[in-house]
Each structure stands twice: as structure tokens, then as C-alpha cells.
Enzyme design. Structure first.
Site, mmCIF file in Angstrom:
data_model
loop_
_atom_site.group_PDB
_atom_site.id
_atom_site.type_symbol
_atom_site.label_atom_id
_atom_site.label_comp_id
_atom_site.label_asym_id
_atom_site.label_seq_id
_atom_site.Cartn_x
_atom_site.Cartn_y
_atom_site.Cartn_z
ATOM 1 N N ASP A 127 0.823 -1.215 0.000
ATOM 2 C CA ASP A 127 0.000 0.000 0.000
ATOM 3 C C ASP A 127 0.861 1.272 0.000
ATOM 4 O OD1 ASP A 127 -2.341 1.465 0.036
ATOM 5 O OD2 ASP A 127 -2.549 1.392 2.218
ATOM 6 N N GLY B 138 -0.071 5.412 -4.450
ATOM 7 C CA GLY B 138 -0.693 6.666 -4.856
ATOM 8 C C GLY B 138 -0.079 7.851 -4.125
ATOM 9 N N TRP C 218 2.822 7.967 -2.749
ATOM 10 C CA TRP C 218 4.233 8.087 -3.186
ATOM 11 C C TRP C 218 4.308 8.988 -4.418
ATOM 12 C CZ3 TRP C 218 7.215 6.951 -7.481
ATOM 13 C CH2 TRP C 218 8.596 6.806 -7.275
ATOM 14 N N ARG D 257 -0.974 9.047 -10.083
ATOM 15 C CA ARG D 257 -0.960 7.837 -9.249
ATOM 16 C C ARG D 257 -0.381 6.628 -9.984
ATOM 17 N NH1 ARG D 257 -4.126 7.442 -4.773
ATOM 18 N NH2 ARG D 257 -4.465 5.242 -5.235
ATOM 19 N N HIS E 128 2.175 3.366 -9.081
ATOM 20 C CA HIS E 128 1.937 1.929 -9.262
ATOM 21 C C HIS E 128 3.103 1.288 -10.010
ATOM 22 C CE1 HIS E 128 -1.889 2.146 -7.431
ATOM 23 N NE2 HIS E 128 -2.460 2.847 -8.391
ATOM 24 N N ASN F 119 -10.937 -2.705 -5.077
ATOM 25 C CA ASN F 119 -10.154 -1.774 -5.894
ATOM 26 C C ASN F 119 -10.785 -1.493 -7.273
ATOM 27 O OD1 ASN F 119 -6.979 -2.941 -4.558
ATOM 28 N ND2 ASN F 119 -8.102 -1.094 -4.015
ATOM 29 N N ARG G 75 2.206 -4.233 6.762
ATOM 30 C CA ARG G 75 1.531 -3.210 5.971
ATOM 31 C C ARG G 75 2.331 -1.926 5.998
ATOM 32 N NH1 ARG G 75 -4.778 -1.889 4.893
ATOM 33 N NH2 ARG G 75 -4.396 -0.334 3.299
ATOM 34 N N SER H 76 -8.025 -4.335 5.621
ATOM 35 C CA SER H 76 -8.558 -4.132 4.262
ATOM 36 C C SER H 76 -8.894 -5.449 3.548
ATOM 37 C CB SER H 76 -7.597 -3.281 3.427
ATOM 38 O OG SER H 76 -7.403 -2.012 4.010
HETATM 39 C C1 IPE Z 1 -5.356 -2.612 0.210
HETATM 40 O O1 IPE Z 1 -5.042 -1.292 -0.049
HETATM 41 C C2 IPE Z 1 -5.362 -3.403 -1.058
HETATM 42 C C3 IPE Z 1 -4.070 -3.567 -1.717
HETATM 43 C C4 IPE Z 1 -2.920 -3.130 -1.274
HETATM 44 C C5 IPE Z 1 -4.099 -4.303 -2.942
HETATM 45 P P1 IPE Z 1 -6.181 -0.169 -0.258
HETATM 46 O O2 IPE Z 1 -5.457 1.088 -0.489
HETATM 47 O O3 IPE Z 1 -7.142 -0.623 -1.295
HETATM 48 O O4 IPE Z 1 -6.902 -0.207 1.155
HETATM 49 P P2 IPE Z 1 -7.749 0.934 1.890
HETATM 50 O O5 IPE Z 1 -8.761 1.436 0.890
HETATM 51 O O6 IPE Z 1 -6.789 1.993 2.317
HETATM 52 O O7 IPE Z 1 -8.367 0.235 3.065
HETATM 53 C C1 IPE Z 2 -1.607 0.193 -3.259
HETATM 54 O O1 IPE Z 2 -1.388 1.563 -3.324
HETATM 55 C C2 IPE Z 2 -1.874 -0.430 -4.595
HETATM 56 C C3 IPE Z 2 -3.245 -0.917 -4.768
HETATM 57 C C4 IPE Z 2 -4.200 -0.867 -3.903
HETATM 58 C C5 IPE Z 2 -3.552 -1.494 -6.062
HETATM 59 P P1 IPE Z 2 -2.585 2.607 -3.318
HETATM 60 O O2 IPE Z 2 -2.969 2.867 -4.716
HETATM 61 O O3 IPE Z 2 -3.670 2.159 -2.431
HETATM 62 O O4 IPE Z 2 -1.849 3.880 -2.720
HETATM 63 P P2 IPE Z 2 -2.469 4.933 -1.704
HETATM 64 O O5 IPE Z 2 -2.957 4.156 -0.521
HETATM 65 O O6 IPE Z 2 -3.564 5.628 -2.414
HETATM 66 O O7 IPE Z 2 -1.319 5.818 -1.372
HETATM 67 MG MG MG Z 3 -4.089 2.464 -0.476
#
Ligand code: IPE
Ligand code: IPE
Ligand code: MG
Length: 235
Positions: free
Chosen positions: A15, A18, A20, A28, A32, A63, A183, A191
Site C-alpha cells: 500500500d 498513490g 508516493w 498515481r 503503481h 479496488n 503493511r 482491508s
Molecule cells: C489494500 O489497499 C489493497 C491492496 C494493497 C491491494 P487499499 O489502499 O485498497 O486499502 P484501503 O482502501 O486503504 O483500506
Molecule cells: C496500493 O497503493 C496499490 C493498490 C491498492 C492497487 P494505493 O494505490 O492504495 O496507494 P495509496 O494508498 O492511495 O497511497
Molecule cells: Mg491504499
């Protein structure tokens, strides 16, 4: 990494991609891409240090609610990775398995998933579970339905359902439960990751965004894990 007991099964919630990217004033999707690159580094490291099972959360059942453009970018990154895995990753002794409802992905991706799973099946090293379109609740429901169908087909009775028996209806059938779940990103929540399996997992949260998570951070998480006293309800 100092000698000591290693967790047999490690889970990582990748996690923070985005945030980062946002910190760098970038889209975003760039986060990834950096996260996918880091995933390659960390799985190799985990395999090198002797982790037997590694489960990484790449895409949750929730997601899909992200903007179509972001979901599309993630699917492209999965495709790139799986193609690469088929090309050169096969030199590594890692067995790749997929946990989650992969039937929901586009056909091209599903074919790659099947190819990677088949090509890496004979591998004897670390088992890498890629959690894609994975949700712990969906996994439990899927298992409950499969069990009900087996009862309906006369293969077993409701009273046959023990915790051990139910375990065999999960994606992780036959694998040990995760000992350690890490995490990064600063969030302290599950999550929907490995809900059944995490009953006695040790959780380690880090204030690092996934693309910045280094092999030394995995070492650090393992050190923290070793310092914990696991009681499993005992004294
Ligand atoms: C959890 O991260 C899922 C993955 C890392 C694939 P999310 O970013 O989707 O989780 P929430 O929304 O912060 O709980
Ligand atoms: C985790 O990073 C990747 C996925 C859930 C696919 P995020 O995309 O959730 O990144 P943040 O939490 O928005 O920073
Ligand atoms: Mg996230």
C-alpha cells in the site's frame, strides 16, 4: 539478516503507491509503476532469505471502485509483470500461485495467469501467492458455497465441517497460515486481506510507502516478529 527463526508465511499489503506519486506531484499510475518495480525486488529478496510462502496483496475486490483509468493502468502492469515472469523469472525457483477471483480479469490476462501458474508449478522454492481480485470475505463465501455443494452432492455432511476441513476450501489450501503480515503506508487496517488465515498472525505496520519499502525493511519486520511472544490463547 541475523540467524533465527524465520516466519514460514509472510503476507504483505503493498500500500501507498498513490501517495508516493502524489508526494512527487506525479499521477498515481507512476506510483503503481514504482510499486510494481519494488515488488520484483522484494519477492526476490524474500526467496533468497528463505521465506517459504509469501502472499502479496496486489488488487482487492474493492479496488474496482477506482477510476477506470487507474484500474486499466494496474491491469497493464500485471500483464507486463506476468509476461516478464514467463520470460526470465522462470530461472528462479519460485512457484507462482494466484489467489482471488481471476475469472473477472480480461481474457488476455487470464491466459497469462494460467500460463505462469502452469510454468512455475514444478518449482520447489518459495510459493508466491499473488492476491489479485482478492477479498477475504469473498474467499470465505466461495469456500462456504463449495462446501454446501459437496454436501448437496452427498460427498460430506454438515458435521464434517471442522476448521481444518474448511481450510481446504480456501485459496490457500494446504499452506500454513501467515505468521507475519506487514503493511507499509501508515494505515493500520486489514482491508479484507486473508481474514480467515490471519487469526493468529503478527501484524507489523510501517510508516513507509510501498515503493520505498526496502529489503532491510523486510529484515526489520522479521526482527520485530521475532521479538513478539506468540501465545495462541495460551499462557
Ligand atoms: C489494500 O489497499 C489493497 C491492496 C494493497 C491491494 P487499499 O489502499 O485498497 O486499502 P484501503 O482502501 O486503504 O483500506
Ligand atoms: C496500493 O497503493 C496499490 C493498490 C491498492 C492497487 P494505493 O494505490 O492504495 O496507494 P495509496 O494508498 O492511495 O497511497
Ligand atoms: Mg491504499
Amino acid at each position: 539478516m541475523e540467524d533465527g527463526i524465520l516466519p514460514a508465511h509472510v503476507g504483505i499489503i503493498m500500500d501507498g503507491n498513490g501517495r508516493w506519486a502524489k508526494k512527487r506531484l506525479q499521477p498515481r499510475t507512476l506510483g503503481h509503476r514504482a510499486g510494481a518495480q519494488n515488488f520484483r525486488t522484494i519477492i526476490r529478496y524474500a526467496s533468497q532469505i528463505g521465506i517459504k510462502y509469501l502472499t502479496v496483496y496486489a488488487f482487492s475486490t474493492e479496488n474496482w471502485s477506482r477510476p477506470a483509468e487507474e484500474v486499466g493502468a494496474l491491469l497493464r502492469l500485471f500483464k507486463d509483470y506476468l509476461e516478464e515472469a514467463l520470460r526470465d523469472f522462470m530461472d528462479e525457483n519460485i512457484r507462482v500461485r494466484f489467489i482471488g477471483d481471476v475469472a473477472a480479469f480480461p481474457q488476455e490476462l487470464r491466459e497469462l495467469i494460467a500460463e505462469v501458474e502452469e510454468a512455475s508449478a514444478p518449482k520447489t522454492g518459495m510459493v508466491l501467492n499473488l492476491a489479485m481480485n482478492y477479498g477475504g470475505r469473498a474467499e470465505i463465501l466461495r469456500g462456504a458455497k463449495a462446501f454446501a455443494e459437496d454436501v448437496q452432492a452427498g460427498l460430506c455432511q454438515p458435521e464434517d465441517l471442522t476448521e481444518e476441513a474448511f481450510d481446504r476450501y480456501l485459496y490457500t489450501a494446504g499452506q500454513p497460515a501467515p505468521d507475519l503480515i506487514i503493511r507499509p503506508s501508515g494505515e493500520q487496517r486489514v482491508s479484507n486481506f486473508l481474514l480467515w488465515q490471519c487469526a493468529y498472525a503478527e501484524f507489523v505496520y510501517f510508516d513507509i510507502l510501498w515503493p520505498d519499502f526496502k529489503p532491510q525493511d523486510l529484515d526489520r519486520a522479521i526482527e520485530i516478529y521475532r521479538s513478539r511472544q506468540r501465545r495462541f490463547g495460551g499462557v
